[in-house]
Design an enzyme around this catalytic site. Sequence first.
Site, PDB file in Angstrom:
ATOM      1  N   ASP A 153       0.940  -1.288  -0.130  1.00  0.00           N
ATOM      2  CA  ASP A 153       0.001   0.287   0.163  1.00  0.00           C
ATOM      3  C   ASP A 153       0.867   1.172   0.016  1.00  0.00           C
ATOM      4  O   ASP A 153       1.832   1.412   0.810  1.00  0.00           O
ATOM      5  CB  ASP A 153      -0.706   0.270   1.324  1.00  0.00           C
ATOM      6  N   GLN A 169       4.295   0.598   2.257  1.00  0.00           N
ATOM      7  CA  GLN A 169       4.485  -0.628   2.850  1.00  0.00           C
ATOM      8  C   GLN A 169       5.680  -1.667   2.489  1.00  0.00           C
ATOM      9  O   GLN A 169       5.410  -1.805   0.940  1.00  0.00           O
ATOM     10  CB  GLN A 169       3.359  -1.392   2.796  1.00  0.00           C
ATOM     11  N   TRP A 177       5.340 -10.375   0.733  1.00  0.00           N
ATOM     12  CA  TRP A 177       4.955  -9.689   2.004  1.00  0.00           C
ATOM     13  C   TRP A 177       5.767 -10.122   3.095  1.00  0.00           C
ATOM     14  O   TRP A 177       5.754 -11.222   3.490  1.00  0.00           O
ATOM     15  CB  TRP A 177       3.550  -9.666   2.101  1.00  0.00           C
ATOM     16  N   PHE A 209       1.881  -1.176   9.957  1.00  0.00           N
ATOM     17  CA  PHE A 209       0.963  -1.464   8.938  1.00  0.00           C
ATOM     18  C   PHE A 209       0.452   0.002   8.482  1.00  0.00           C
ATOM     19  O   PHE A 209       0.878   1.088   8.806  1.00  0.00           O
ATOM     20  CB  PHE A 209      -0.292  -2.115   9.466  1.00  0.00           C
ATOM     21  N   ARG A 272      -7.447  -1.381  11.667  1.00  0.00           N
ATOM     22  CA  ARG A 272      -6.348  -0.842  10.999  1.00  0.00           C
ATOM     23  C   ARG A 272      -6.394   0.189   9.979  1.00  0.00           C
ATOM     24  O   ARG A 272      -7.681   0.706   9.732  1.00  0.00           O
ATOM     25  CB  ARG A 272      -5.337  -2.004  10.388  1.00  0.00           C
ATOM     26  N   ASP A 273      -5.284   0.697   9.345  1.00  0.00           N
ATOM     27  CA  ASP A 273      -5.419   1.602   8.336  1.00  0.00           C
ATOM     28  C   ASP A 273      -5.936   2.921   8.607  1.00  0.00           C
ATOM     29  O   ASP A 273      -6.788   3.821   7.805  1.00  0.00           O
ATOM     30  CB  ASP A 273      -5.903   0.969   6.936  1.00  0.00           C
ATOM     31  N   GLU A 339     -10.855  -2.666   4.361  1.00  0.00           N
ATOM     32  CA  GLU A 339      -9.177  -2.049   4.192  1.00  0.00           C
ATOM     33  C   GLU A 339      -9.009  -0.932   3.752  1.00  0.00           C
ATOM     34  O   GLU A 339      -9.510  -0.534   2.760  1.00  0.00           O
ATOM     35  CB  GLU A 339      -8.264  -3.109   3.695  1.00  0.00           C
TER      36      GLU A 339
END
Length: 578
Positions: A153, A169, A177, A209, A272-273, A339
């Site tokens: 990302d 990321q 990953w 993250f 998250r995010d 997400e």
Amino acid sequence: MSSDLRRRLFGGSRRVGLVAVVLAAFATASAEQRTTAGVAAASEREFRADRHYLNLPIRNGAPKRKIVLLVDGSEVTSGSVELADSGADWWAYIDISRWRGHSLTLRSTGPSTPSGGLNAIEASDSIRDSDSLYREKLRPQLHFSPRRGWMNDPNGLVFYHGEYHLFFQHNPYGWSWGNMHWGHAVSRDLVHWDELGDVLAPDHLGAMFSGSAVVDHGNTSGLGAAGKDPLVLVYTAWGQPAVQCLAFSDDGRTFAKYDCNPILPNITPGNRDPRVFWHARTQRWIMVLFVEEPAGQTDGRGSSPKKHLVRLFTSRNLRNWEPAGTVNGGIGDDHFLYECPDLFELPVSGDPAQTRWILTAADGEYAIGSFEGETFVPEVSRLVGNYGSGFYAAQTFNDVPDGRRIQIGWGQMPSPGMSFNQLQLLPCELRLIRTDAGLRLARTPIRELESLRDGPDQSGSLGSFHGEIVEVRADLVPRGAELFRFDVRGAKIVYDAGSHEITINGITAPAPLVLGHQRIAVYVDRTLLEVFASDGITYVPVAFIPKPENRCVDVNVDAPDAGPLVLRVYELKSIWTP
Ligand code: FRU
């Protein structure tokens, strides 16, 4: 080492390529052990940090070893590394310049046999194999990709002190990953990028993250030095539990994590995010956060799917957050609002007196509605954001000086056999326009990309065209049901004026005329193709590796009385050459 020093040391970033002071580095293997084959293999190496980098041999698929880095005996970070005992596929690196003069230890734990790869790690003033950097066979030439390792990302897109910042990321030690860090690159024109070192490394709260960045005008957080507006990063620390955190900088280069992290405790395990922006009308910061909750039902497979939600929070200082609204997304495999949410305001057809808010998430599907500072109220939901494969986790920039809403998405396009993997898609300007079907987002590549055109339009001499990185623009005014066929370095693009559809290498998307015109833009790079049709309402990014020998562009219309077609074809320069 104090925890503050530890944070700053590891949080710091340095531009690569500054004059390297060549000092003799010495690297000695300590704590050597004997393998059964009798070959010396270290489980620990010590280095004096007199060089710029440690180069690490990587073999994709080798057993993962936990490598811990200690500075003067204190652990500063660790990672899971596919260290090559022999025959490296590629070399990763750790920038050790910030620890110049200190003593470093690399400790390998994990599979019981010590890794011979540890012995092969070298201290150097250059990144191993850097002579071919940005000229590798599958290095995208129009799209940002990291020097080494995996990227996903885009994070923290923001304009600060005259530069656009792209954080991302990053797995610095792997082709896949893992080991999530925040990589960092800057640009003055959103076209040419300069990769700096990673700014956030995994810590005791977890892996780093996705998240966002804001310029804290007026230093509401108090994290800036006196008289300075800090750049504040808001990210998820993916530990047990996953929590939201801050890091900050006064110069856009060196970042420190906030002492009192986390700033938002765990809400539910998947949260998250965090995407943060300033809401001028209520004079507050807004955070949109992806949160998962049990849907309270079981599916046909007997498992309990999760409900995807976007939760909103408000704050006056970026440090204390109050809950506000919630927006429901899909459940389980229905990935609506799953997400990486983003929320932003756009004028309707350019009229600032009429605006709407757009809520979007990782797969690009979006809702259009209103937002007064507490919650998002959708008017229309689940509109398609792209028809391609591989568009994910896009984010828009904060603080773009001329007010454009510019978005960059992660392009899930692999670079097989390379020392890096994945790319960022072209920066695009987003607009909200009226169409016969209602309001829609339109996406066009930013105008700055025109600076890459290498010479004039070559559509008049396609017979001798021989371009590698190519832009094709077509403006068609169909009369009936013609088929307009484009072959761009082997990519097949067909516009069917009868069905108002465009097909790109077998992927078909609706592509309505706009006031009788069909305007198409095609960009071909080494590992992908991006196609924009219907003035940007239709967007199709596709993974595609053109054959190196095919440098041709060809256009055909299958009807003798076809409507006018205005064509432009450009060869493009690389973003990696200034
Ligand atoms: C989206 C995502 C985010 C997460 C990050 C981890 O691609 O799964 O939700 O923060 O990637 O790398």
